[in-house]
Design an enzyme around this catalytic site. Sequence first.
Site, short mmCIF file in Angstrom:
data_model
loop_
_atom_site.label_atom_id
_atom_site.label_comp_id
_atom_site.label_asym_id
_atom_site.label_seq_id
_atom_site.Cartn_x
_atom_site.Cartn_y
_atom_site.Cartn_z
N TYR A 187 31.24 44.78 48.64
CA TYR A 187 32.66 44.89 48.24
C TYR A 187 33.10 46.36 48.36
O TYR A 187 34.14 46.66 48.95
CB TYR A 187 32.81 44.39 46.80
CG TYR A 187 34.22 44.51 46.25
CD1 TYR A 187 35.19 43.56 46.57
CD2 TYR A 187 34.58 45.56 45.40
CE1 TYR A 187 36.49 43.66 46.06
CE2 TYR A 187 35.86 45.66 44.89
CZ TYR A 187 36.82 44.71 45.22
OH TYR A 187 38.09 44.82 44.72
N SER A 194 40.31 49.89 46.51
CA SER A 194 39.80 49.78 45.13
C SER A 194 39.09 51.08 44.77
O SER A 194 38.57 51.79 45.64
CB SER A 194 38.78 48.63 45.08
OG SER A 194 38.09 48.66 43.84
N1 LIG Z 1 41.66 42.88 39.68
C1 LIG Z 1 41.07 44.06 39.83
O1 LIG Z 1 40.53 44.63 38.85
C2 LIG Z 1 41.07 44.74 41.18
C3 LIG Z 1 40.58 46.07 41.23
C4 LIG Z 1 40.57 46.72 42.45
C5 LIG Z 1 41.04 46.08 43.59
N2 LIG Z 1 41.49 44.79 43.52
C6 LIG Z 1 41.95 44.17 44.76
O2 LIG Z 1 43.27 43.67 44.61
C7 LIG Z 1 43.45 42.55 45.48
C8 LIG Z 1 44.02 41.39 44.67
O3 LIG Z 1 43.05 41.00 43.71
P1 LIG Z 1 43.35 40.15 42.40
O4 LIG Z 1 42.69 40.84 41.29
O5 LIG Z 1 44.78 39.82 42.32
O6 LIG Z 1 42.45 38.87 42.71
P2 LIG Z 1 42.80 37.34 42.94
O7 LIG Z 1 41.50 36.67 43.16
O8 LIG Z 1 43.71 36.87 41.86
O9 LIG Z 1 43.65 37.35 44.31
C9 LIG Z 1 43.07 37.37 45.58
C10 LIG Z 1 43.94 36.52 46.50
O10 LIG Z 1 43.42 36.59 47.83
C11 LIG Z 1 43.47 35.28 48.39
N3 LIG Z 1 42.50 35.15 49.49
C12 LIG Z 1 41.14 35.17 49.38
N4 LIG Z 1 40.58 34.96 50.58
C13 LIG Z 1 41.59 34.80 51.47
C14 LIG Z 1 41.64 34.55 52.88
N5 LIG Z 1 40.53 34.39 53.61
N6 LIG Z 1 42.85 34.45 53.49
C15 LIG Z 1 44.00 34.57 52.75
N7 LIG Z 1 44.01 34.81 51.41
C16 LIG Z 1 42.82 34.92 50.78
C17 LIG Z 1 43.13 34.38 47.21
O11 LIG Z 1 43.46 33.02 47.44
C18 LIG Z 1 43.92 35.03 46.08
O12 LIG Z 1 45.25 34.53 46.02
C19 LIG Z 1 42.09 42.26 46.10
O13 LIG Z 1 42.03 42.82 47.39
C20 LIG Z 1 41.13 42.97 45.16
O14 LIG Z 1 39.93 43.33 45.82
C21 LIG Z 1 41.51 44.12 42.33
#
Ligand SMILES: NC(=O)c1ccc[n+]([C@@H]2O[C@H](COP(=O)([O-])OP(=O)(O)OC[C@H]3O[C@@H](n4cnc5c(N)ncnc54)[C@H](O)[C@@H]3O)[C@@H](O)[C@H]2O)c1
Length: 261
Positions: free
Chosen positions: A167, A154
């Site tokens: 985080y 991220s």
């Molecule tokens: N959305 C953003 O703005 C953003 C920005 C930077 C990085 N990210 C990263 O991208 C990735 C995806 O995020 P997103 O925005 O799609 O969020 P999201 O919450 O929609 O998806 C996260 C997924 O991880 C799964 N998960 C959580 N804990 C788990 C575990 N212990 N075992 C297995 N699965 C687990 C959840 O069930 C969910 O399906 C994450 O790593 C997040 O940190 C997101």
Amino acid sequence: MDPPKLLGKVAVVTGGAGGIGRAICKKLAKEGASIAIVDIDKEGMDRTLEDLSTAYDNVHCAVEADISRSEDVENAFKIVTSRLGTCTILVNNAGTEGVPELLGDLEETHIDIVLNINLKGAILMSNEFVKRLKSCRQGDTGNETRGCLVNMSSMAGKIGSTHGSVYSASKAGLMGLTKSLALEFPYSRIRCNAILPGAIDTSMLTRLGQTIPILKSITGLIPQQRIGTADEVANACLYLVTDSSSYVNGAMIEVAGGYAS
Ligand SMILES: NC(=O)c1ccc[n+]([C@@H]2O[C@H](COP(=O)([O-])OP(=O)(O)OC[C@H]3O[C@@H](n4cnc5c(N)ncnc54)[C@H](O)[C@@H]3O)[C@@H](O)[C@H]2O)c1
């Protein structure tokens, strides 16, 4: 028309039950890969599987597993291998934003949850993936790439974040993990790269926007003046797991509209 770029490949995508992970599953399946979704959210995985089976013919599977538990991780790889064959692509995408807290107010249980899922989980998954690829070396001749690994870091790991120190630390840790596996290419022959998304339109961003005031005005800080989409992150992931990026190893690809670049 170009032939599919990932025909016959098996890709494990953690966190594929929604958001960025679901977009990645679709993008890789469209290029012919068989997808194994690993997530704790069974309903979300069923929805992703439905999307995949409606659109693409290849065989896919979903495994309910908590990536922060080594037994779950080992078991998940066993199931994936028996159903789909050896996995040569791993996308460590699962993550949690945790509880937004300022340093000084952190609670140990909250720290553990974020580090265990975002960092330890990705390490456990990577370890099992590398171990399995290293142990089936038949047919190898030179120093060709055997597998590709992508870590979902991220921009918060690069520049830090208020209310998100743990985080950010977990995401910075993923960058270290990425660089290390990239250096170990002579032993593993796995290319490893990271994606650093900025603000991407998913339920995680919606949750954060409700509690962290700065996110309400984030578009003003982004040169492209908009939030990104999960599909735009998936495009970067597709690039990193295909031969289009055959000489890219240890890279941090920012998908952030120029934010803090
Ligand atoms: N959305 C953003 O703005 C953003 C920005 C930077 C990085 N990210 C990263 O991208 C990735 C995806 O995020 P997103 O925005 O799609 O969020 P999201 O919450 O929609 O998806 C996260 C997924 O991880 C799964 N998960 C959580 N804990 C788990 C575990 N212990 N075992 C297995 N699965 C687990 C959840 O069930 C969910 O399906 C994450 O790593 C997040 O940190 C997101």
